[in-house]
Design an enzyme around this catalytic site. Structure first.
Site, PDB file in Angstrom:
ATOM      1  N   GLU A   1      -6.886   6.970  -1.328  1.00 54.89           N
ATOM      2  CA  GLU A   1      -5.936   6.998  -0.206  1.00 54.89           C
ATOM      3  C   GLU A   1      -6.565   7.616   1.044  1.00 54.89           C
ATOM      4  OE1 GLU A   1      -2.476   6.247   0.599  1.00 54.89           O
ATOM      5  OE2 GLU A   1      -3.018   4.748  -0.876  1.00 54.89           O
TER       6      GLU A   1
ATOM      7  N   TYR B   1       0.188  12.342   2.192  1.00 52.10           N
ATOM      8  CA  TYR B   1      -0.572  12.513   0.940  1.00 52.10           C
ATOM      9  C   TYR B   1      -2.068  12.292   1.195  1.00 52.10           C
ATOM     10  CZ  TYR B   1      -2.566  11.314  -3.618  1.00 52.10           C
ATOM     11  OH  TYR B   1      -3.375  11.257  -4.731  1.00 52.10           O
TER      12      TYR B   1
ATOM     13  N   SER C   1      -8.981  11.079  -3.695  1.00 52.19           N
ATOM     14  CA  SER C   1      -8.284   9.787  -3.836  1.00 52.19           C
ATOM     15  C   SER C   1      -8.770   8.751  -2.835  1.00 52.19           C
ATOM     16  CB  SER C   1      -6.781  10.025  -3.623  1.00 52.19           C
ATOM     17  OG  SER C   1      -6.111   8.809  -3.433  1.00 52.19           O
TER      18      SER C   1
HETATM   19  P1  NAP Z   1       0.779  12.643 -11.922  1.00 49.82           P
HETATM   20  O1  NAP Z   1       1.027  11.869 -13.173  1.00 49.82           O
HETATM   21  O2  NAP Z   1       1.743  12.565 -10.804  1.00 49.82           O
HETATM   22  O3  NAP Z   1       0.599  14.182 -12.345  1.00 49.82           O
HETATM   23  C1  NAP Z   1       0.591  15.202 -11.368  1.00 49.82           C
HETATM   24  C2  NAP Z   1       0.519  16.531 -12.093  1.00 49.82           C
HETATM   25  O4  NAP Z   1       0.526  17.580 -11.109  1.00 49.82           O
HETATM   26  C3  NAP Z   1       1.707  16.822 -13.031  1.00 49.82           C
HETATM   27  O5  NAP Z   1       1.249  17.519 -14.153  1.00 49.82           O
HETATM   28  C4  NAP Z   1       2.581  17.729 -12.161  1.00 49.82           C
HETATM   29  O6  NAP Z   1       3.419  18.577 -12.919  1.00 49.82           O
HETATM   30  C5  NAP Z   1       1.504  18.540 -11.473  1.00 49.82           C
HETATM   31  N1  NAP Z   1       1.971  19.246 -10.278  1.00 49.82           N
HETATM   32  C6  NAP Z   1       2.722  18.750  -9.269  1.00 49.82           C
HETATM   33  N2  NAP Z   1       2.949  19.704  -8.355  1.00 49.82           N
HETATM   34  C7  NAP Z   1       2.338  20.828  -8.803  1.00 49.82           C
HETATM   35  C8  NAP Z   1       2.245  22.152  -8.312  1.00 49.82           C
HETATM   36  N3  NAP Z   1       2.817  22.526  -7.165  1.00 49.82           N
HETATM   37  N4  NAP Z   1       1.560  23.065  -9.055  1.00 49.82           N
HETATM   38  C9  NAP Z   1       0.977  22.706 -10.212  1.00 49.82           C
HETATM   39  N5  NAP Z   1       1.044  21.464 -10.733  1.00 49.82           N
HETATM   40  C10 NAP Z   1       1.716  20.540 -10.029  1.00 49.82           C
HETATM   41  O7  NAP Z   1      -0.659  12.273 -11.308  1.00 49.82           O
HETATM   42  P2  NAP Z   1      -1.895  11.509 -12.002  1.00 49.82           P
HETATM   43  O8  NAP Z   1      -1.728  10.061 -11.807  1.00 49.82           O
HETATM   44  O9  NAP Z   1      -2.103  12.065 -13.355  1.00 49.82           O
HETATM   45  O10 NAP Z   1      -3.080  11.953 -11.035  1.00 49.82           O
HETATM   46  C11 NAP Z   1      -3.811  13.143 -11.261  1.00 49.82           C
HETATM   47  C12 NAP Z   1      -4.445  13.603  -9.958  1.00 49.82           C
HETATM   48  O11 NAP Z   1      -5.306  12.585  -9.460  1.00 49.82           O
HETATM   49  C13 NAP Z   1      -3.461  13.888  -8.836  1.00 49.82           C
HETATM   50  O12 NAP Z   1      -3.992  14.947  -8.063  1.00 49.82           O
HETATM   51  C14 NAP Z   1      -3.452  12.612  -8.028  1.00 49.82           C
HETATM   52  O13 NAP Z   1      -3.071  12.881  -6.698  1.00 49.82           O
HETATM   53  C15 NAP Z   1      -4.896  12.201  -8.157  1.00 49.82           C
HETATM   54  N6  NAP Z   1      -5.186  10.756  -8.076  1.00 49.82           N
HETATM   55  C16 NAP Z   1      -4.500   9.892  -8.845  1.00 49.82           C
HETATM   56  C17 NAP Z   1      -4.821   8.531  -8.819  1.00 49.82           C
HETATM   57  C18 NAP Z   1      -4.124   7.531  -9.696  1.00 49.82           C
HETATM   58  O14 NAP Z   1      -4.235   6.327  -9.415  1.00 49.82           O
HETATM   59  N7  NAP Z   1      -3.457   7.949 -10.757  1.00 49.82           N
HETATM   60  C19 NAP Z   1      -5.865   8.099  -7.966  1.00 49.82           C
HETATM   61  C20 NAP Z   1      -6.554   9.030  -7.204  1.00 49.82           C
HETATM   62  C21 NAP Z   1      -6.218  10.363  -7.265  1.00 49.82           C
HETATM   63  P3  NAP Z   1       4.876  18.061 -13.439  1.00 49.82           P
HETATM   64  O15 NAP Z   1       4.605  17.232 -14.668  1.00 49.82           O
HETATM   65  O16 NAP Z   1       5.587  19.340 -13.721  1.00 49.82           O
HETATM   66  O17 NAP Z   1       5.475  17.248 -12.322  1.00 49.82           O
HETATM   67  O1  F7E Z   2       1.871   1.789  -4.586  1.00 46.64           O
HETATM   68  C1  F7E Z   2       3.356  -1.149  -2.980  1.00 46.64           C
HETATM   69  C2  F7E Z   2       3.115   0.073  -2.123  1.00 46.64           C
HETATM   70  O2  F7E Z   2       3.001   3.884  -5.295  1.00 46.64           O
HETATM   71  C3  F7E Z   2       0.925   0.752  -4.636  1.00 46.64           C
HETATM   72  C4  F7E Z   2      -1.167   7.144  -6.390  1.00 46.64           C
HETATM   73  O3  F7E Z   2      -1.638   7.333  -7.700  1.00 46.64           O
HETATM   74  O4  F7E Z   2      -2.866   5.526  -5.935  1.00 46.64           O
HETATM   75  C5  F7E Z   2      -1.467   5.725  -5.949  1.00 46.64           C
HETATM   76  O5  F7E Z   2      -0.925   5.517  -4.663  1.00 46.64           O
HETATM   77  C6  F7E Z   2       1.299  -0.327  -3.629  1.00 46.64           C
HETATM   78  C7  F7E Z   2       1.610   0.206  -2.231  1.00 46.64           C
HETATM   79  O6  F7E Z   2       0.478   3.653  -5.500  1.00 46.64           O
HETATM   80  C8  F7E Z   2       6.694  -0.890  -4.358  1.00 46.64           C
HETATM   81  O7  F7E Z   2       3.605  -0.123  -0.793  1.00 46.64           O
HETATM   82  C9  F7E Z   2       5.520  -2.383  -3.310  1.00 46.64           C
HETATM   83  O8  F7E Z   2       0.988  -0.613  -1.284  1.00 46.64           O
HETATM   84  O9  F7E Z   2       1.909   2.433  -7.044  1.00 46.64           O
HETATM   85  P1  F7E Z   2       1.892   2.963  -5.679  1.00 46.64           P
HETATM   86  P2  F7E Z   2      -0.370   4.082  -4.203  1.00 46.64           P
HETATM   87  O10 F7E Z   2       0.486   4.285  -3.028  1.00 46.64           O
HETATM   88  O11 F7E Z   2      -1.503   3.118  -4.085  1.00 46.64           O
HETATM   89  C10 F7E Z   2      -3.608   6.397  -5.068  1.00 46.64           C
HETATM   90  C11 F7E Z   2      -5.074   6.063  -5.233  1.00 46.64           C
HETATM   91  C12 F7E Z   2      -3.289   7.827  -5.286  1.00 46.64           C
HETATM   92  O12 F7E Z   2      -4.126   8.707  -5.119  1.00 46.64           O
HETATM   93  C13 F7E Z   2      -1.840   8.160  -5.478  1.00 46.64           C
HETATM   94  O13 F7E Z   2      -1.710   9.450  -6.076  1.00 46.64           O
HETATM   95  O14 F7E Z   2       2.481  -0.968  -4.081  1.00 46.64           O
HETATM   96  N1  F7E Z   2       4.742  -1.281  -3.456  1.00 46.64           N
HETATM   97  N2  F7E Z   2       6.723  -2.164  -3.846  1.00 46.64           N
HETATM   98  C14 F7E Z   2       5.439  -0.341  -4.109  1.00 46.64           C
HETATM   99  N3  F7E Z   2       5.086   0.903  -4.520  1.00 46.64           N
HETATM  100  C15 F7E Z   2       6.016   1.635  -5.194  1.00 46.64           C
HETATM  101  N4  F7E Z   2       5.699   2.864  -5.650  1.00 46.64           N
HETATM  102  N5  F7E Z   2       7.278   1.127  -5.447  1.00 46.64           N
HETATM  103  C16 F7E Z   2       7.662  -0.125  -5.045  1.00 46.64           C
HETATM  104  O15 F7E Z   2       8.782  -0.542  -5.289  1.00 46.64           O
END
Ligand code: NAP
Ligand code: F7E
Length: 349
Positions: free
Chosen positions: A131, A152, A129
């Site tokens: 992050e 995270y 990520s």
């Molecule tokens: P998501 O919608 O939150 O899905 C997370 C998945 O992980 C769900 O299927 C969840 O199952 C499963 N999970 C959680 N805890 C687990 C455990 N202990 N054992 C097995 N499975 C578990 O995330 P996403 O947005 O699809 O992202 C997919 C991956 O890419 C994640 O690893 C995330 O951290 C990473 N990532 C996401 C982004 C983004 O912007 N979306 C960016 C960079 C990296 P349940 O449905 O049962 O909760």
């Molecule tokens: O926040 C701000 C918050 O929770 C984005 C995950 O997929 O991307 C994701 O992480 C921004 C942050 O995503 C609210 O402070 C303001 O600056 O949608 P987010 P994230 O933290 O960028 C990375 C790449 C991953 O890997 C992660 O799995 O938005 N913000 N107000 C808020 N965020 C949330 N959630 N809720 C608010 O009310």
């Protein structure tokens, strides 16, 4: 080809399963046992496993259970493993740092070790990520130093390095996809983009009056999730394992996303958005903007959907969902407005 996807019930897992099934793969997914259905995002892909030609199989398991992972690797013997499972919410990782470290960080090591112990000859994808870059200023690419700003981000940095270590130490085909934020109508309702687009739809429909948000100044590079799972697949088709950034290269503040989303629905955001400090984080990541030129050069991958179009896609989807499905069941029975995805789904898995 046979693939195992952890996190198949999540946003990315559901799009990746669709992509791989479309390419003729046999797809195996790890799902967690829950007291309620958690398969809403993949119900439309369900196939009776007894039916001839079934290609989708689900298995109970958890990234905290290493023995189960070894057993499944033995049984399934996949060609490709995509580790998408994680506690993926940054704000929640401050509340549950130990659990996040255990699943998001050590979970990756358990899966790599399961591949090794089971002696499976497969390619491994790690969902790393942006992050991990945290406080390091943009633009960020594969050479940018990590400075994680949350439990995270720190857990993902551990998973990144352990993936590289298994590649270098054991010669495993193990690749890190360093993905910047990617969103879709299937995005979890508590991530900021979906929280906003869902609020737009509900306010427009008269179901809510306001939405409460935290830091509007954060800059993110938001792309469209279906394009990013295509990038994951392309990474594993390369001859050699490597690390790749996927991003749009654009930069939008949360405020910009809010304004675009409300404007698309014909509303002035300033009338509806309120501040609540509970959505602030102890440490914030101020700016993430990716440079995905390596992915373009080596994989031919490029993001097509930019953030403003993404916001419109998500607003339209949330408005349509409300219009066609009516009020969700939790509104009808007067329960709190919990995030709920989909309807009851797969049985007998
Ligand atoms: P998501 O919608 O939150 O899905 C997370 C998945 O992980 C769900 O299927 C969840 O199952 C499963 N999970 C959680 N805890 C687990 C455990 N202990 N054992 C097995 N499975 C578990 O995330 P996403 O947005 O699809 O992202 C997919 C991956 O890419 C994640 O690893 C995330 O951290 C990473 N990532 C996401 C982004 C983004 O912007 N979306 C960016 C960079 C990296 P349940 O449905 O049962 O909760
Ligand atoms: O926040 C701000 C918050 O929770 C984005 C995950 O997929 O991307 C994701 O992480 C921004 C942050 O995503 C609210 O402070 C303001 O600056 O949608 P987010 P994230 O933290 O960028 C990375 C790449 C991953 O890997 C992660 O799995 O938005 N913000 N107000 C808020 N965020 C949330 N959630 N809720 C608010 O009310």
């Amino acid at each position: 080809m046979r693939a195992l996807i952890t996190g198949i019930t999540g946003q990315d897992g559901s799009y990746l399963a669709e992509l791989l099934l479309g390419k003729g793969y046999e797809v195996h997914g790890l799902i967690r046992r829950a007291s309620t259905f958690n398969t809403g995002r993949i119900d439309h892909l369900y196939q009776d496993p007894h039916a001839e030609g079934a290609k989708l199989f689900l298995h109970y398991g958890d990234l905290s259970d290493g023995a189960r992972l070894v057993t499944l690797l033995h049984q399934i013997n996949p060609d490709e493993v995509y580790n998408l499972g994680a506690q993926s919410h940054v704000r929640v990782s401050f509340d549950e740092p130990e659990h996040t470290g255990d699943t998001t960080g050590i979970g990756a090591m358990r899966l790599l070790e399961a591949v090794r112990l089971a002696g499976v000859d497969c390619k491994y994808y790690q969902a790393s990520s942006s992050e991990m870059f945290g406080a390091t200023p943009p633009p960020q690419n594969e050479e940018t130093p990590f400075y994680p700003r949350s439990p995270y981000g720190a857990a993902k940095a551990y998973a990144y390095w352990v993936t590289r270590n298994y590649r270098e130490g054991y010669g495993m085909y193990a690749t890190n996809g360093i993905l910047f934020n990617h969103e879709s109508p299937r995005r979890g309702e508590t991530f900021v983009t979906r929280k906003i687009t869902r609020a737009v739809a509900r306010i427009k429909a008269g179901l809510d009056q306001h939405v409460y948000l935290g830091n509007l100044d954060a800059i993110r590079d938001w792309g469209y999730a279906p394009e990013y799972v295509e990038g994951m697949w392309r990474m594993l088709q390369a001859d050699e394992p490597d690390d790749f950034v996927l991003a749009t290269g654009g930069n939008f503040t949360v405020r910009d996303f809010v304004a675009t989303a409300f404007e698309h629905a014909g509303m002035d955001w300033e009338k509806y958005v309120r501040f609540d400090e509970r959505y602030l984080r102890p440490t914030e990541v101020d700016a993430l903007v990716g440079d995905a030129s390596k992915a373009y050069e080596k994989l031919g991958w490029k993001a097509e959907v930019q953030t403003d179009e993404l916001a419109r896609i998500m607003v339209d989807a949330d408005i349509e969902a409300l219009e066609h499905e009516g009020r969700p069941w939790y509104d009808k029975v007067g329960l709190p407005n919990w995030p709920v995805v989909g309807a009851p789904g797969i049985t007998g898995v």
